[in-house]
Write a protein that holds these residues in place. Structure first.
Motif, PDB file in Angstrom:
ATOM      1  N   LEU A 169       0.890  -1.302   0.143  1.00 40.38           N
ATOM      2  CA  LEU A 169      -0.102   0.073  -0.177  1.00 40.38           C
ATOM      3  C   LEU A 169       0.660   1.184   0.082  1.00 40.38           C
ATOM      4  O   LEU A 169       0.598   2.182  -0.823  1.00 40.38           O
ATOM      5  N   THR A 170       1.712   1.259   0.851  1.00 45.60           N
ATOM      6  CA  THR A 170       2.517   2.396   1.039  1.00 45.60           C
ATOM      7  C   THR A 170       3.533   2.728  -0.174  1.00 45.60           C
ATOM      8  O   THR A 170       4.152   3.718  -0.479  1.00 45.60           O
ATOM      9  N   PHE A 171       4.220   1.542  -0.722  1.00 49.45           N
ATOM     10  CA  PHE A 171       5.218   1.653  -1.805  1.00 49.45           C
ATOM     11  C   PHE A 171       4.724   1.140  -3.326  1.00 49.45           C
ATOM     12  O   PHE A 171       5.512   1.924  -4.185  1.00 49.45           O
ATOM     13  N   PHE A 172       3.806   0.342  -3.417  1.00 45.75           N
ATOM     14  CA  PHE A 172       3.596   0.135  -4.746  1.00 45.75           C
ATOM     15  C   PHE A 172       2.394   0.850  -5.295  1.00 45.75           C
ATOM     16  O   PHE A 172       1.739   0.637  -6.430  1.00 45.75           O
ATOM     17  N   THR A 173       1.696   1.786  -4.746  1.00 40.48           N
ATOM     18  CA  THR A 173       0.599   2.686  -5.056  1.00 40.48           C
ATOM     19  C   THR A 173       1.266   4.053  -5.598  1.00 40.48           C
ATOM     20  O   THR A 173       2.252   4.438  -4.994  1.00 40.48           O
ATOM     21  N   ASP A 174       0.815   4.606  -6.621  1.00 39.72           N
ATOM     22  CA  ASP A 174       1.229   5.796  -7.278  1.00 39.72           C
ATOM     23  C   ASP A 174       0.997   6.832  -6.245  1.00 39.72           C
ATOM     24  O   ASP A 174      -0.050   7.280  -5.624  1.00 39.72           O
ATOM     25  N   GLY A 175       2.203   7.823  -6.275  1.00 34.90           N
ATOM     26  CA  GLY A 175       2.226   8.826  -5.374  1.00 34.90           C
ATOM     27  C   GLY A 175       1.321  10.028  -5.680  1.00 34.90           C
ATOM     28  O   GLY A 175       1.124  10.922  -4.707  1.00 34.90           O
TER      29      GLY A 175
END
Ligand code: HEM
Length: 379
Positions: free
Chosen positions: A246-252
Motif C-alpha cells: 500500500l505504501t510503496f506500490f501505489t502511485d504517489g
C-alpha cells in the motif's frame, strides 16, 4: 603416505573454498578456521556511514528514462523481496542484485520514498544476518554466479534467500521454505491475494485486505507447515510487509485511502516491474508514519510470537521469551546479544571491526525510538 594424502586433500579443499568464495557470500556462522582462510582472500571495503534522509520527499517519476525496466539476466540475482527485486530490475540498484547497504538505503529512499530510519533498520538487520561485512556487500537473493568452470561455487552463500534468519514463513506471494522454494513468485498464493482483494477490497488490496490476508497466511502456515516459526525478525517483518504494497506500490499522485490495483500488484510481485509512468509515494514512510498501518494489521488478529512444535502441524505455541510489539528495546538487545553474537562468535580483526561498525549504524537508527540502551561493542 596416507598422512600425506589427507594433508593434500585438506589443502585442496581449503584452496577450493577460498578461491570459490564469492565476495557477497555471508561470513555468518563460519568457524574460526574458515574465517582465517577466507578473509585474506576478500577485498576489504572501507565502510562509510549510511546516507541521511532525502531532502526532497515529494512524489516524483521513478520509472524514468534513466531507470528503464529490463528483465534479469542469467546471472543476475533476484530474491524474496519484490521491492528490492524491482529496484534492481529498474537499475536503482545494481542489476546483478548485489549491493552495499548504503546503495540499498539510497535506492529504497529514492525509488520508493522509504523513510531513513526504517530503511536503515531493515537494511542493517538484513546485512548483519545475510551479508558479507568485510566486502560490505549483500545479495538480494541467494543464487551465486559460478566463479569459474571449476570448482563450482559452495552451496552455502547467504543472501536474502537464506531461510530462518531474515527470510521467514507466511509470506503473501512466496511459499514457506518447508515446501521447497521460499523466494519465487507463487501463482497459487497470488490467486489467493486476488481472491482476498475481491472479497474484502472490492477488487483492490487495501488495509482491510492486508488484515485478513495476513491472518489467513498465518493460519495456513500453522495448519500445513510443521516447522512454522514466527519469532523475531519474521514476526515483525510479516506485519510490516503486509502494509508495504500500500505504501510503496501505489502511485504517489493518488490520494488516500491507499489501494492497489491487481495488474500493478502482479507487475511488482511477479515481474519486478513498476507500471509505466510510476511516481513514488508522496510520503516519506518513516517508522512513525508506517507504524499505525502495521499496528492496524496486527490488532485485527493479534497473535503472540511462537511457532509449531515437535515437527507437527496445528501445534502453535507462544514463545514467552521472544520480543513482541510491546517491547521493542528487547527486540534490539536480543538481536545483538543472542542472534548476532551467536553468528559471529569467532569474529576477530577486520571482521570484528566491521561488525561493530554495522552495529553502530543500526543503533543510530534505533536510538530515536525511545530509551533503548546500546549494547557495548563486541571484543
Ligand atoms: C530496505 C531494505 C529491504 C530489505 C533488506 C528487504 C528484505 C525483504 C525480505 C528478506 C523479504 C522476504 C520476507 C519473507 O518472505 O520471509 C521481503 C519481503 C517483502 N518486501 Fe522487502 N526488503 C526491503 C525493502 C523493501 C521495500 C522498499 C519494499 C517495497 C517497495 C519491500 C516490499 C516487500 C514486500 C511487499 C514483501 C512481502 C512479500 C510477500 O509476502 O510475498 N521491501 N523483503
Amino acid at each position: 603416505m596416507k598422512h600425506f594424502s589427507l594433508l593434500f586433500l585438506s589443502s585442496l579443499l581449503t584452496y577450493q573454498l577460498v578461491t570459490a568464495f564469492p565476495s557477497h557470500a555471508s561470513l555468518a556462522g563460519l568457524s574460526a578456521r574458515e574465517l582465517e582462510e577466507i578473509i585474506p582472500s576478500l577485498e576489504r571495503r572501507v565502510i562509510k556511514p549510511p546516507p541521511g534522509p532525502l531532502t526532497n520527499t515529494s512524489a516524483i517519476l521513478v520509472n524514468d528514462h534513466l531507470h528503464p525496466w529490463k528483465p534479469a539476466g542469467k546471472d543476475d540475482i533476484r530474491g524474496p523481496c519484490p521491492g528490492l527485486n524491482t529496484l534492481a530490475s529498474h537499475g536503482w540498484l545494481p542489476r546483478n542484485g548485489i549491493a552495499s547497504p548504503s546503495q540499498i538505503i539510497t535506492a529504497v529512499q529514492e525509488g520508493f520514498n522509504m523513510g531513513n530510519d526504517l530503511a536503515l533498520i531493515v537494511t542493517y538487520v538484513a546485512h548483519l544476518l545475510d551479508g558479507n561485512l568485510v566486502t560490505d556487500l549483500l545479495s538480494i537473493g541467494g543464487k551465486t554466479p559460478k566463479t569459474g568452470p571449476n570448482p563450482p561455487a559452495p552451496a552455502i552463500v547467504g543472501g536474502l534467500d537464506t531461510h530462518g534468519v531474515f527470510e521467514g514463513d507466511t509470506s503473501m506471494t512466496r511459499s514457506d521454505a518447508f515446501f521447497g522454494d521460499n523466494h519465487s513468485f507463487n501463482e497459487t498464493l497470488f490467486d489467493q491475494f486476488v481472491d482476498f482483494s475481491n472479497k474484502f477490497g472490492g477488487g483492490f488490496y487495501n488495509l482491510t485486505v492486508a488484515q485478513e490476508l495476513r491472518f489467513q497466511r498465518i493460519q495456513q502456515s500453522i495448519a500445513t507447515n510443521p516447522q512454522f516459526s514466527f519469532t523475531f525478525p519474521r514476526y515483525f517483518t510479516a506485519f510490516a510487509e503486509s502494509v508495504f504494497p500500500l505504501t510503496f506500490f501505489t502511485d504517489g499522485r493518488h490520494e488516500s485511502p491507499l489501494q492497489l490495483d491487481m495488474t500493478v500488484a502482479r507487475g511488482f510481485f511477479q515481474d519486478s516491474r513498476m507500471p509505466a509512468d510510476f511516481f513514488r509515494s508522496n510520503v516519506s514512510w518513516t517508522l512513525e508514519k508506517i507504524g499505525p498501518g502495521v499496528g492496524a494489521v496486527f490488532s485485527a488478529h493479534p497473535i503472540p510470537p511462537g511457532g509449531n512444535v515437535n515437527n507437527t502441524v496445528n501445534t502453535y505455541t507462544p514463545d514467552p521469551n521472544a520480543a513482541n510489539f510491546s517491547n521493542l528495546c528487547k527486540l534490539y538487545t536480543d538481536f545483538v546479544n543472542v542472534t548476532v553474537r551467536g553468528l559471529y562468535s569467532d569474529a576477530k580483526g577486520v571482521l570484528l571491526e566491521a561488525l561493530n561498525k554495522n552495529l553502530d549504524f543500526l543503533f543510530d537508527a534505533i536510538k530515536g525510538q525511545g530509551s533503548c540502551v546500546q549494547v557495548p561493542p563486541f571484543v
